[in-house]
Write a protein that holds these residues in place. Structure first.
Motif, short mmCIF file in Angstrom:
data_model
loop_
_atom_site.label_atom_id
_atom_site.label_comp_id
_atom_site.label_asym_id
_atom_site.label_seq_id
_atom_site.Cartn_x
_atom_site.Cartn_y
_atom_site.Cartn_z
N ARG A 724 3.78 9.30 3.70
CA ARG A 724 4.04 9.34 2.27
C ARG A 724 3.40 8.14 1.57
O ARG A 724 3.25 7.07 2.17
CB ARG A 724 5.56 9.29 2.00
CG ARG A 724 6.29 10.58 2.40
CD ARG A 724 5.93 11.73 1.48
NE ARG A 724 6.62 12.96 1.81
CZ ARG A 724 6.10 13.99 2.46
NH1 ARG A 724 4.83 13.93 2.89
NH2 ARG A 724 6.78 15.08 2.69
N SER A 725 3.06 8.35 0.28
CA SER A 725 2.62 7.23 -0.56
C SER A 725 3.80 6.80 -1.42
O SER A 725 4.54 7.66 -1.92
CB SER A 725 1.47 7.67 -1.46
OG SER A 725 0.32 7.85 -0.68
N PHE A 726 3.93 5.52 -1.61
CA PHE A 726 5.03 4.96 -2.39
C PHE A 726 4.47 4.08 -3.50
O PHE A 726 3.47 3.38 -3.29
CB PHE A 726 5.93 4.08 -1.53
CG PHE A 726 6.61 4.80 -0.40
CD1 PHE A 726 7.91 5.28 -0.54
CD2 PHE A 726 5.96 5.01 0.81
CE1 PHE A 726 8.54 5.94 0.51
CE2 PHE A 726 6.57 5.68 1.85
CZ PHE A 726 7.86 6.15 1.70
N ILE A 727 5.15 4.10 -4.63
CA ILE A 727 4.87 3.10 -5.66
C ILE A 727 5.93 2.01 -5.48
O ILE A 727 7.13 2.30 -5.45
CB ILE A 727 5.02 3.69 -7.09
CG1 ILE A 727 4.20 4.97 -7.24
CG2 ILE A 727 4.66 2.66 -8.14
CD1 ILE A 727 2.73 4.78 -7.11
N VAL A 728 5.47 0.78 -5.34
CA VAL A 728 6.40 -0.33 -5.06
C VAL A 728 6.56 -1.18 -6.32
O VAL A 728 5.58 -1.50 -6.99
CB VAL A 728 5.82 -1.22 -3.93
CG1 VAL A 728 6.85 -2.23 -3.46
CG2 VAL A 728 5.32 -0.38 -2.76
N ASP A 729 7.80 -1.53 -6.62
CA ASP A 729 8.04 -2.46 -7.73
C ASP A 729 7.75 -3.87 -7.25
O ASP A 729 8.66 -4.66 -7.01
CB ASP A 729 9.51 -2.37 -8.19
CG ASP A 729 9.77 -1.09 -8.97
OD1 ASP A 729 8.78 -0.43 -9.36
OD2 ASP A 729 10.95 -0.75 -9.17
N ALA A 730 6.48 -4.15 -7.09
CA ALA A 730 6.09 -5.47 -6.58
C ALA A 730 5.64 -6.32 -7.77
O ALA A 730 5.24 -5.78 -8.79
CB ALA A 730 4.95 -5.30 -5.59
N ASP A 731 5.71 -7.64 -7.60
CA ASP A 731 5.23 -8.45 -8.72
C ASP A 731 3.92 -9.16 -8.43
O ASP A 731 2.90 -8.82 -9.00
CB ASP A 731 6.31 -9.44 -9.20
CG ASP A 731 7.23 -9.86 -8.04
OD1 ASP A 731 6.68 -10.16 -6.97
OD2 ASP A 731 8.46 -9.88 -8.22
N ASP A 732 3.91 -10.08 -7.47
CA ASP A 732 2.66 -10.81 -7.27
C ASP A 732 2.08 -10.63 -5.86
O ASP A 732 1.16 -11.33 -5.48
CB ASP A 732 2.88 -12.30 -7.54
CG ASP A 732 3.86 -12.91 -6.54
OD1 ASP A 732 4.61 -12.14 -5.90
OD2 ASP A 732 3.87 -14.14 -6.41
N ALA A 733 2.65 -9.72 -5.09
CA ALA A 733 2.11 -9.47 -3.74
C ALA A 733 2.22 -7.98 -3.44
O ALA A 733 3.15 -7.32 -3.91
CB ALA A 733 2.91 -10.26 -2.71
N ASP A 734 1.27 -7.47 -2.70
CA ASP A 734 1.28 -6.05 -2.32
C ASP A 734 1.39 -5.95 -0.80
O ASP A 734 1.14 -6.92 -0.09
CB ASP A 734 -0.01 -5.38 -2.82
CG ASP A 734 -0.20 -5.61 -4.30
OD1 ASP A 734 0.63 -5.14 -5.07
OD2 ASP A 734 -1.17 -6.32 -4.67
#
Ligand SMILES: Cc1cc2nc3c(=O)[nH]c(=O)nc-3n(C[C@H](O)[C@H](O)[C@H](O)COP(=O)(O)OP(=O)(O)OC[C@H]3O[C@@H](n4cnc5c(N)ncnc54)[C@H](O)[C@@H]3O)c2cc1C
Length: 808
Positions: A724-734
Motif C-alpha cells: 500500500r501507499s500511505f500519505i504521512v503527516d510528516a513535517d521535516d523528515a520522510d
C-alpha cells in the motif's frame, strides 16, 4: 576418506561447520567437510566471540537472531559446551545524530521481533557501571547481546553434524577443484579425491584461493583487527559481587569500540580508521594459529576515546593485545549462494561476524541447496549482488572504507566515495558539468540530482540541501519536459528460435506482439517474485528486457539456470554495451518529434509501443514508457552514440525548457503513481497479488509458466500481505525504508521505501500490511525518528489517476 559425496564443504571454521550441520539437519547426510588443519584454523579461533542481533539490513538481522537462538540446540545435540553468555548489551550514543540512528534501529526491531529499548545515559550507566554517563546522550538496551566460546561453537556444530551422519576430515587440504564433463566436481586433496555433486567454498581466510581453483575471483579481503584484554579490574569484581552478574556488552559507536567482560577484566576491540589489509593478493597456506604483531599506535586514537568514555580503563594494565585477520566483502555482508555459471558450486564466505551470522548463513545455504530457494530474503548476502566490476582493487578500497566506517553513521543521503568512479557512461562529464551529484548502482555512477554551484548534500536524517532542487527537477518534468540518464537499468537481449516459448514459460505475463511492450513479472516455483521487467517484442530482432540494474548477475544466474540445453535460446546481459536516456513530461512528444523522422503521434506510437528510430544522427531503440508516470520515452542507444543522442535531445528540448532530472526526482515522481521497484517493493518473499503485480500475471495463459500453480493458489487464498501507499503527516523528515507501520496500537507492517512527492506536496510511504487491514484507509501511524506520525492509505495514484497524461 570417502570417494564420493553429495556435498563437499571446504573449510572447518564456524561457517563451514554451520553449513555442514544445517545440511545434515535438513536431511542431506552424505556430506563431508574437508579442513586442511584442525577445525578453527582460520579467523575463527582468535575471534572475540561477541554476538549481536542488530544489522543494517533487517533480513540479515533476522538471520542473526536465528543464529543466536540456535546455540542452545547445537549444545544439546552435540553435548559440546558453546560458552554462551547472554549478558545483554547497551548501544551507546554520544551525539544526537547517533541517537536518531539508534531510534531507527529500535523501530526496525519492532517488526523484526528484536526487543530493543531507548534508555537515558544515566540508565545505561546503571546497567554498565564502567561508562561515564556525561560522555553520552542516550543508549539502546538489547537483551539478546552476548558472547561465546568461538572454538566451542565451531566444534558443537561439527559434532552435531556428525551425530546426524555428516563426516569431517581434518588435515585434508583441497588443492584443486575440477568440473567433470558430467557436471560432477572432482575435489582433489593431499589425501586423494572426492567426487561431489555440490561443493561449498567456506574457505574463510582462503576463500579467494579456493575460488581461484574454479576461475572465480571473489570480492573478499582480510583486514587486521585488534582487541585488548585488561588485567583484572576491581570495578569488575565489585560489580560481579554486588549483582551476581557479568558486566554487559557495550558498543560505543562514537568511540568505534566494543567491550565486554573477559574473566576478571575487560575486552575492548576497535575498528580503527587507520586500518590495514592483510595478505592483499594471496593468503599464505602456511598461516594457521599465528597471531599478527599488535600495532598500538594504530588503535591509540580509539583507545583514547575509550579511556575517556570508560574511565576505569585508565587505572588498569593491558594483559594482551590480539591482532588477527578476518575477511570482508566490499559492503561488509557475507557472500552466500550459488555462483552464476558454475552449477553446483556454492559460496559461504566473507562472513565478518561469524558468531552472529554463521547460523543464518548455514540455514539459508542449506535451504537453497536442498529446496532450491534460501527460504528467506537474503539479497543483502547474495554473492550475485556483485559482478565482474568488483575487482580486487575495488574490493580493497571498499573493504577499507567499510572497515573504517563499521561504527559510523551512514545517512540516507550519504554516498560513500571509495572505489569511485569506476563505471561511467559517455555522458558522465556532460552531466557532471551540469552539477550532477552521483550515487552508485552496481558499480555505475548514476546521477542523483543536479546541484547549483556551491551546493552539495548535507548529510541528514531530515530533508536536506537537495530538497528545493529536486522539487525544481520534478516541476521540470511535470510542467514541461525532463531528461534523465537511465543506463543503470539492466538490459538483456534474448534471441533464438526457442526464445518466445522460453520467455512464455519464464515470465508470468502474456507475451506482447511485435512492436509492443509489457510489464513482466517473473516468479519462482513457490509463486513469489524473482524479478520484474519491461519486455519488448522486437519482431525478427528478438526480445529486449529491461530490469533492475543491481540484479543483473542475480537475474542472469536465474536465466542461465533455466535455459534449455539445446542451444535454441541465447540471452545476453548488455551491460555497458547499451546506454540509456529518458525524456518525460507533457512536452516529451514534441521533443521527440523534432529529433526523429518517425511518426511519434499517439495514434502511430501509442503507450507501450517500441520501435527503432534515429534520434538526430544516433540509431536508437525507443519505447513509449516512463517510470515517471508521465508521457515519456525510454531511449536505448549504443554508448558510442549516447552523446549524440543527448545533444540532439537537449538542443531540440531547449524551446520547451528541457531540464535534467536525477534518480531522486524520479523517486518523487514514481511515488505519486504508486509504482514499486525491484529490491524495495518487489522482493522474493512477496507474491504478485501481495505486491499488486497480479494485474500483469496472465493466470489463464496456455503456457505453464514457472510458479503458475502457486500463483493461482495465492490468488485463490488471497496471500497474507498487501502493498500500500500511505500519505504521512510528516513535517521535516520522510521515510527511508524499514520503518514500522502501526495500526490499532501495534506494529502491523513495514515500510519498503518512500520520500517526498514534490508535485503533489505529500510525504509518501510505501509498505506492506496484513491484508485484513489493507482496506482501512485511516488509523495507521508510521514511526519516523522515534515519533509516530498519522498516515492514511492512498489507493488511487496522487498524480494522473486516470492515466490521461501517460497514455494521451
Ligand atoms: C581479532 C578478531 C576478532 C573477532 N571478533 C568477532 C566477534 O566478536 N564476533 C564475531 O561474530 N566475529 C568475530 N570475528 C570474525 C570471525 O572470526 C569470522 O567471522 C569467522 O571466523 C569466519 O569464519 P569462517 O568459517 O568463514 O572462516 P575461517 O575461520 O577462516 O575458516 C576457514 C577454514 O577453512 C579452512 N580452509 C581454507 N582453505 C582450505 C582448503 N583449501 N582445504 C581445506 N581447508 C581449507 C581453513 O583452514 C579454515 O579453518 C573476529 C575475528 C578476528 C580476527
Amino acid at each position: 576418506m570417502k570417494s564420493h559425496a553429495k556435498v563437499v564443504v571446504i573449510g572447518g571454521g564456524v561457517v563451514g561447520c554451520s553449513v555442514l550441520f544445517h545440511l545434515a539437519r535438513h536431511g542431506w547426510t552424505d556430506v563431508v567437510l574437508l579442513e586442511r588443519d584442525e577445525l578453527t584454523s582460520g579467523s575463527t579461533w582468535h575471534a572475540a566471540g561477541g554476538m549481536h542481533t542488530i544489522n543494517g539490513d533487517p533480513n540479515v538481522a533476522k538471520l542473526q537472531k536465528y543464529t543466536i537462538s540456535l546455540y542452545k540446540e547445537i549444545e544439546e545435540l552435540s553435548g559440546q559446551a558453546t560458552g554462551v553468555h547472554l549478558t545483554g548489551g547497551v548501544l551507546l550514543a554520544a551525539t544526537e545524530a547517533r541517537l536518531d540512528w539508534l531510534r531507527g534501529v529500535v523501530a526496525k526491531g519492532r517488526y523484526l521481533g528484536i526487543d530493543l529499548e531507548v534508555i537515558s545515559a544515566k540508565e545505561a550507566a546503571e546497567l554498565m557501571p564502567l561508562l561515564d554517563p556525561k560522555q553520552f546522550v542516550g543508549a539502546v538496551r538489547n537483551k539478546e547481546d552476548g558472547h561465546l566460546d568461538p572454538s566451542g561453537v565451531t566444534h558443537a556444530y561439527a559434532k552435531a553434524a556428525r551425530k546426524l551422519g555428516a563426516e569431517v576430515e581434518r588435515f585434508t587440504k583441497v588443492e584443486d577443484i575440477v568440473r567433470r564433463p558430467d557436471g560432477l566436481w572432482r575435489v582433489i586433496t593431499n589425501k586423494g579425491e572426492v567426487v561431489a555433486q555440490h561443493v561449498v567454498n567456506a574457505g574463510g581466510l582462503w576463500a579467494r584461493e579456493v575460488g581461484r581453483m574454479v576461475g572465480l575471483e571473489l570480492p573478499v579481503l582480510a583486514m587486521e583487527h585488534m582487541y585488548l584484554i585488561t588485567e583484572d579490574m576491581p570495578e569488575v569484581a565489585a560489580w560481579n559481587a554486588k549483582t551476581g552478574t557479568e558486566i554487559i556488552h557495550a558498543v560505543d559507536f562514537d568511540g568505534e569500540l566494543y567491550l565486554r567482560q573477559e574473566r576478571g577484566g575487560m575486552l575492548m576491540g576497535t575498528y580503527e580508521k587507520a586500518n590495514k589489509p592483510w595478505s592483499e593478493y594471496q593468503t599464505p597456506w602456511n598461516f594457521g594459529h599465528e597471531l599478527l604483531a599488535p600495532d598500538i599506535d594504530r588503535i591509540a586514537p580509539s583507545l583514547e576515546v575509550g579511556f575517556r568514555h570508560f574511565p576505569a580503563f585508565q587505572n588498569t594494565g593491558i594483559k594482551q593485545i590480539i591482532n588477527g585477520p578476518f575477511t570482508f566483502a566490499p559492503d561488509g555482508n557475507p557472500l552466500v549462494g550459488p555462483v552464476r555459471g558454475l552449477p553446483g558450486f556454492w559460496v559461504a564466505c566473507g562472513v565478518m561476524a561469524g558468531f552472529s551470522q554463521g547460523g543464518g548463513v548455514g540455514l539459508a545455504l542449506s535451504n537453497w541447496m536442498i529446496e532450491g530457494d534460501p527460504g528467506a530474503d537474503i539479497w543483502a548476502m547474495d554473492v550475485a549482488r556483485y559482478g565482474d566490476w568488483a575487482t580486487m582493487a575495488y574490493t580493497n578500497a571498499k573493504v577499507r572504507e567499510n572497515y573504517s566506517r563499521r561504527f559510523s553513521i551512514r545517512f540516507p543521503n550519504e554516498e560513500l566515495p571509495a572505489g569511485r568512479p569506476l563505471k561511467t557512461t559517455p555522458v558522465y562529464d556532460l552531466l557532471s558539468a551540469k552539477g550532477a551529484q552521483f550515487g552508485v548502482a552496481y558499480g555505475l555512477e548514476v546521477p542523483l540530482w543536479y546541484a547549483p554551484e556551491g551546493v552539495k548534500d548535507e548529510f541528514s536524517w531530515r530533508r536536506s540541501s537537495d530538497f528545493s532542487h529536486v522539487a525544481r527537477e520534478v516541476a521540470t518534468v511535470r510542467d514541461g519536459v525532463g531528461l534523465s540518464e537511465i543506463s543503470s537499468f539492466a538490459k538483456y537481449k534474448v534471441t533464438g528460435e526457442g526464445a518466445s516459448a522460453w520467455l512464455d514459460r519464464l515470465l508470468a505475463c502474456k507475451l506482447p506482439k511485435p512492436g509492443r511492450m509489457t510489464l513482466a513479472p517473473m516468479l519462482k516455483d513457490d509463486g513469489r517474485l524473482i524479478g520484474d521487467f519491461t519486455l519488448a517484442n522486437l519482431g525478427s530482432d528478438g526480445w529486449f528486457l529491461a530490469g533492475s540494474g543491481i540484479a543483473e548477475q542475480y537475474h542472469m544466474r536465474w536465466f542461465e539456470a533455466h535455459l534449455p540445453g539445446d542451444g535454441s535460446v541465447h540471452i545476453e546481459a548488455l551491460g555497458a554495451k547499451l546506454t540509456g536516456l529518458a525524456i518525460a513530461g507533457p512536452k516529451a512528444r514534441e521533443v521527440l518529434a523534432k529529433v526523429s523522422r518517425a511518426d511519434v503521434s499517439n495514434a502511430a506510437f501509442p503507450f507501450m509501443a517500441v520501435a527503432r528510430m534515429d534520434i538526430g544522427m544516433a540509431p536508437c531503440l525507443v519505447g513509449r514508457v516512463s517510470y515517471t508516470g508521465d508521457l515519456g520515452y525510454e531511449i536505448w542507444v549504443a554508448p558510442e552514440y549516447q552523446r549524440a543522442a543527448y545533444h540532439a535531445l537537449t538542443a531540440a528540448g531547449a524551446e520547451f525548457g528541457i531540464g535534467l532530472f536525477g534518480s531522486r526526482a524520479l523517486n518523487a515522481l514514481r511515488l505519486e503513481k504508486n509504482y514499486g521497484s525491484w529490491g524495495r517493493e518487489y522482493r522474493p518473499i512477496y507474491g504478485p497479488l501481495e505486491a499488486g503485480l497480479d494485474r500483469f500475471v496472465a493466470y489463464g495463459k496456455e503456457a505453464d509458466f514457472i510458479g503458475k500453480t502457486a500463483a493461482l493458489a495465492e490468488r485463490k487464498q488471497g496471500g497474507k500481505l498487501r502493498l500500500r501507499s500511505f500519505i504521512v503527516d510528516a513535517d521535516d523528515a520522510d521515510v527511508i525504508g524499514d520503518e514500522p507501520i502501526w495500526f490499532g496500537g501495534a506494529v502491523r507492517g513495514w515500510v519498503t521505501s518512500g520520500g517526498y512527492a514534490h508535485h503533489s506536496k505529500k510525504s509518501v510511504a510505501v509498505g506492506y500490511v496484513p491484508k485484513e487491514i489493507a482496506d482501512e484507509s485511516d488509523g495507521f501511524e508510521i514511526e519516523l525518528l522515534g515519533k509516530r506520525h498519522a498516515a492514511r492509505i492512498q489507493a488511487a495514484p496522487l498524480f494522473d489517476a486516470n492515466f490521461e497524461r501517460m497514455r494521451g
